[in-house]
Scaffold this active site. Structure first.
Site, short mmCIF file in Angstrom:
data_model
loop_
_atom_site.label_atom_id
_atom_site.label_comp_id
_atom_site.label_asym_id
_atom_site.label_seq_id
_atom_site.Cartn_x
_atom_site.Cartn_y
_atom_site.Cartn_z
N TYR A 137 31.40 47.13 38.77
CA TYR A 137 31.38 47.57 40.18
C TYR A 137 29.98 47.89 40.69
CZ TYR A 137 36.37 48.03 41.19
OH TYR A 137 37.69 47.78 41.46
N LYS A 189 38.85 47.59 26.01
CA LYS A 189 39.05 46.22 25.50
C LYS A 189 37.95 45.94 24.49
CE LYS A 189 41.15 42.26 25.38
NZ LYS A 189 42.49 42.10 24.76
N ASP A 221 45.31 45.28 27.83
CA ASP A 221 46.46 44.38 27.97
C ASP A 221 47.73 45.05 27.41
OD1 ASP A 221 45.22 44.20 25.47
OD2 ASP A 221 45.55 42.05 25.24
N ASP A 245 41.06 50.33 38.00
CA ASP A 245 41.48 49.77 39.29
C ASP A 245 42.77 48.97 39.12
OD1 ASP A 245 41.32 48.79 42.01
OD2 ASP A 245 40.69 46.88 41.14
N ASP A 249 47.22 49.93 40.13
CA ASP A 249 48.15 49.22 41.02
C ASP A 249 49.50 49.05 40.32
OD1 ASP A 249 46.25 49.00 43.05
OD2 ASP A 249 46.72 46.89 43.45
#
Ligand code: IPM
Ligand code: MG
Length: 356
Positions: A137, A189, A221, A245, A249
């Site tokens: 970001y 990750k 994941d 982020d 959702d």
């Protein structure tokens, strides 16, 4: 009476409509619990940029810096280049005010809102702590041979030890304070992105100061998979900006959708920013169909941050009672006129005895 100066940036699309309802509820909560929120409105967003080519002028930014909090409706509009206004307004504040915690509670208020089979409110009750100032970001994008056949585009996932440590420490504190399972999950990750080994090492170091908090680890994941399969395993989870982020959702959907999910962008002890997670939904703008519950819950989080714990709980409990009694049919677009939801919650806040 306690007074709080806050900046209000209603923003784009449905932002102004949902912000109006959030401010309505905040006003009533203030009446009931004895405080006053003095909102200064700022016009920043796409409309303002189209008219003036101005995103967030330094003078206004300095004013905002002196406030107790910022309330933001929504930013984003296809009439501006992708990401321009988002970066000029939201990211400017996240980075410029060093709001390193992006706090995203995922709580199911009523079983019928959950798309997962047989999951009840007690099964979906977690907080995702998203790092908010680093990662891809805030790294510089680079294009080599732009437009050419051998083009290379890159934007590093960049983490500092200090940035990683402060967010992990915040998450440990929260897991301790929440006292649910006293469990903190690190999501990364590092099996595919070895740079994230920094997160594993810092996590292990900080954990030594929190012997009472159980630690767990999941790759991003797998964490997505577990969140759908066994959300009841989650308590507090901490993760990087980009993964945070994405997974929030998913979190929003399991708590009932974008119409209900709220967030705080926080620098403990300093001016902090509260916003619904949803975007500006330009196609629904101005029709009085957007659901303002997420915006109202962002106002509840802001009350909590300001120290108005009883008001924060009253707003949340009002929403819960309205949903469980089905007076609120749902939190989808068009389920109720936008202003009706604000009226319902405001009336309920006057009635509810806060269960702080
Ligand atoms: C969010 C949003 C923002 C983000 C966008 C609008 C830049 O998706 O707050 O989750 O990616 O952080
Ligand atoms: Mg997002």
């Amino acid at each position: 009476m306690t007074e709080y100066d806050i900046a209000v940036i209603a923003g784009d699309g449905i932002g102004p409509e949902v912000t109006r309802e959030a401010m309505k509820v905040l006003g009533v909560a203030g009446d009931v619990y004895g405080f006053h929120v003095r909102g200064t409105e700022y016009p920043f967003g796409t409309e303002h940029w189209l008219k003036t080519k101005e995103l967030f002028p330094d003078k206004a930014f300095d004013e905002v810096r002196g406030m107790r909090a910022v309330y933001l409706g929504a930013i984003g509009d296809p009439r501006a280049p992708v990401g321009l206004v988002e970066f000029g307004v939201i990211m400017r504040m996240r980075v410029g005010l060093d709001l390193y915690v992006n706090l995203r509670p995922v709580r199911l208020y009523d079983a019928r809102l959950c798309p997962l089979k047989d999951k009840k409110p007690e099964d979906v009750d977690m907080v995702i702590v998203r790092e908010n100032t680093e990662d891809a970001y805030t790294a510089k994008p680079e294009f080599v041979d732009r437009g050419g056949p051998d083009e290379i585009a890159s934007q590093p996932m960049r983490y500092t030890r200090k940035g990683t440590e402060r967010i992990i420490r915040y998450a440990f504190e929260l897991a301790r304070k929440r006292n649910k399972h006293k469990k903190l999950l690190l999501i990364d990750k590092s099996n595919a992105v070895p740079a994230q080994d920094l997160w594993s090492r810092v996590f292990a170091d900080v954990a030594k100061d929190y012997a009472d908090v159980k630690t767990e680890h999941a790759y991003i994941d797998a964490a997505c998979m577990w969140m759908v399969k066994n959300p009841e395993w989650f308590d507090v989870a901490v993760t990087t900006n980009l993964f945070g982020d994405i997974i929030t959702d998913l979190g929003a959907m399991i708590q009932g959708g974008m119409g209900i999910a709220a967030s705080g962008n926080i620098h403990p002890g300093k001016v902090s920013l509260f916003e619904p997670i949803h975007g500006s939904a330009p196609k629904h703008a101005g029709k009085n169909v957007a659901c303002p519950v997420a915006a109202i819950m962002a106002a509840s989080m802001m009350c909590d941050y300001l120290g108005e714990k009883a008001a924060a709980a009253a707003i949340e409990n009002a929403v819960i009672d309205l949903l469980r009694s089905k007076r609120l049919k749902g939190v989808g677009t068009g389920d109720h006129p936008t202003n009706e939801v604000g009226d319902l919650v405001a009336a309920e806040v006057r009635k509810v005895t806060a269960r702080v």
